[in-house]
Write an enzyme that holds these catalytic residues in place. Structure first.
Site, PDB file in Angstrom:
ATOM      1  N   HIS A  90     -23.056  50.844  66.252  1.00 18.99           N
ATOM      2  CA  HIS A  90     -22.484  49.921  65.262  1.00 18.99           C
ATOM      3  C   HIS A  90     -22.376  50.643  63.915  1.00 18.99           C
ATOM      4  O   HIS A  90     -23.345  51.252  63.441  1.00 18.99           O
ATOM      5  CB  HIS A  90     -23.394  48.708  65.060  1.00 18.99           C
ATOM      6  CG  HIS A  90     -23.453  47.765  66.225  1.00 18.99           C
ATOM      7  ND1 HIS A  90     -22.621  47.840  67.310  1.00 18.99           N
ATOM      8  CD2 HIS A  90     -24.248  46.671  66.433  1.00 18.99           C
ATOM      9  CE1 HIS A  90     -22.910  46.852  68.160  1.00 18.99           C
ATOM     10  NE2 HIS A  90     -23.892  46.137  67.651  1.00 18.99           N
ATOM     11  N   CYS A 141     -28.918  43.543  66.128  1.00 21.33           N
ATOM     12  CA  CYS A 141     -28.549  44.965  66.085  1.00 21.33           C
ATOM     13  C   CYS A 141     -27.597  45.289  64.935  1.00 21.33           C
ATOM     14  O   CYS A 141     -27.544  46.433  64.478  1.00 21.33           O
ATOM     15  CB  CYS A 141     -27.923  45.381  67.413  1.00 21.33           C
ATOM     16  SG  CYS A 141     -26.664  44.243  67.992  1.00 21.33           S
TER      17      CYS A 141
END
Ligand code: NAP
Length: 367
Positions: A257, A162
């Site tokens: 993120h 990710c």
């Protein structure tokens, strides 16, 4: 069209819960089989997740009453497959790498395709690591994978880590326009949901930043090379560039993120920042005619404000499947620098897995 019955391995975890909710109203796939650890096996799904459900959205009533199976019991999944209750599985298991690798192979060997979020098979030479917009042609290694393993219907396809999701599409867009990156220094600020549930202890996270996430820097530096690589003689040949130096940090944000990058181009450089923004705005690559339900309409969204992207304000853009970029400017050391954001449990996990499955169905690998 009848929806294809699918299973979720690791259905009770952070990523598993995202799969469950994202598939609530999916036009192609319907959750009919759920599996997790022996701790959850034998309970109804609603009992297994009671007290640890993490999302604002809930699960569909029929999923709440499904019996959770033991994900280690491949014969049970094979029986569900025979009864037409499970045509392929999404794997969102968090267990040892060797155990995950063996278990995913056992599913594929039993005739059940595995679309995985786990890292166990990312370096297996005949397993594609797919970002649907970037390397859909890597799926075409599947016939060679099946033949080499003697699998008739089963296969394994995975998605990458990710942490790299927010900048892979911007890099790909630039490379396609004739401006591949040669060297990159990237710093990631990664949300706590990336560590699963219960994840990092709260006393380590509150009022704090943890400057280490096991294995994450290595994945951030290596996985892009496989994704930008090509298929040669039934195996992947990695790209040589870009060389990446990564600093990965865990920060007290729930989802999303963020990465800040400084980038040096290989040779030719774009003429201006406006040219780069135009390249990102025009980026679309995917089989566009496929009209994949989970695909974002705008894969890259650029924000002009000086203080964007921000996780809380931007992570849900375009079904939480777009990457949001800002702060593009010249770099004093390399050529350019910018900030990128993507939703780690959607674009970086369950949503990315679903988009990969849609791509594989479109390409005829899933029925
Ligand atoms: P998680 O919240 O810890 O969930 C783990 C799941 O695996 C649970 O369903 C758990 O079942 C099951 N499990 C654990 N041990 C098992 C065993 N021995 N046998 C069978 N099942 C077992 O983890 P997560 O964050 O959802 O991550 C799942 C996978 O996705 C991992 O491989 C992770 O690296 C990857 N991933 C995560 C993210 C993210 O943002 N979180 C992003 C990309 C990729 P019980 O509930 O019964 O314990």
């Amino acid at each position: 069209m009848d929806r294809i019955p699918v299973g979720i391995l690791g259905a009770t975890g952070m990523v598993g819960q995202n799969y469950i909710t994202l598939l609530n109203d999916h036009p192609w796939f319907e959750v009919r089989y759920v599996a997790a650890s022996p701790r959850s096996a034998g309970k109804k799904y609603e009992e297994a997740v009671a007290g640890r459900w993490q999302l604002a959205k809930t699960y569909a009533p029929h999923v709440g009453s499904l019996m959770v199976e033991d994900a280690n019991d491949v014969s049970r999944a094979a029986a569900a497959f025979k009864k037409g209750e499970c045509s392929f599985v999404f794997s969102a298991l968090e267990m040892g790498k060797d155990e995950t690798r063996a278990l995913e192979e056992a599913y594929a060997s039993a005739g059940i395709p595995v679309i995985s979020n786990a890292s166990a098979h990312r370096w297996t030479s005949d397993v594609p690591v797919l970002i649907a917009e970037i390397n859909p042609e890597h799926a075409d290694i599947i016939p060679a994978q099946k033949k080499a393993r003697g699998w008739d219907r089963g296969f394994i396809a995975v998605k990458p880590n990710c942490s790299i999701q927010s900048y892979m599409k911007p890099l790909h867009a630039l490379a396609q326009a004739g401006y591949p990156a040669q060297r990159i220094i990237v710093t990631t600020m990664q949300a706590v949901s990336g560590a699963g549930y219960p994840g990092v202890p709260s006393l380590d996270m509150l009022d704090n930043i943890v400057p280490y996430i096991g294995g994450e820097e290595e994945k951030s530096e290596k996985e892009p090379l496989k994704i930008f690589g090509c298929i040669e003689n039934g195996a992947f040949k990695n790209a040589e560039f870009p060389k990446i130096s990564a600093h990965c940090n865990r920060v007290p944000v729930t989802d999303g993120h963020v990465a800040t990058l400084s980038l040096e181009f290989a040779a030719k450089k774009p003429g201006s920042m406006e040219e780069i923004k135009a390249i990102w705005a025009a980026y679309k690559r995917l089989p566009q005619e496929a009209d994949l339900p989970m695909a974002p309409k705008h894969p890259i969204i650029y924000r002009e404000e000086d203080n964007r992207p921000q996780p809380r304000k931007d992570r849900d853009a375009d079904k939480a499947m777009a990457v949001v970029i800002g702060r593009l400017r010249p770099c004093n050391v390399f050529d350019i620098r910018f900030t990128a954001l993507s939703h780690n449990t959607v674009r970086g996990a369950a949503g990315g897995g679903i988009l990969n499955a849609e791509l594989l169905k479109y390409k005829g690998y899933l029925a």
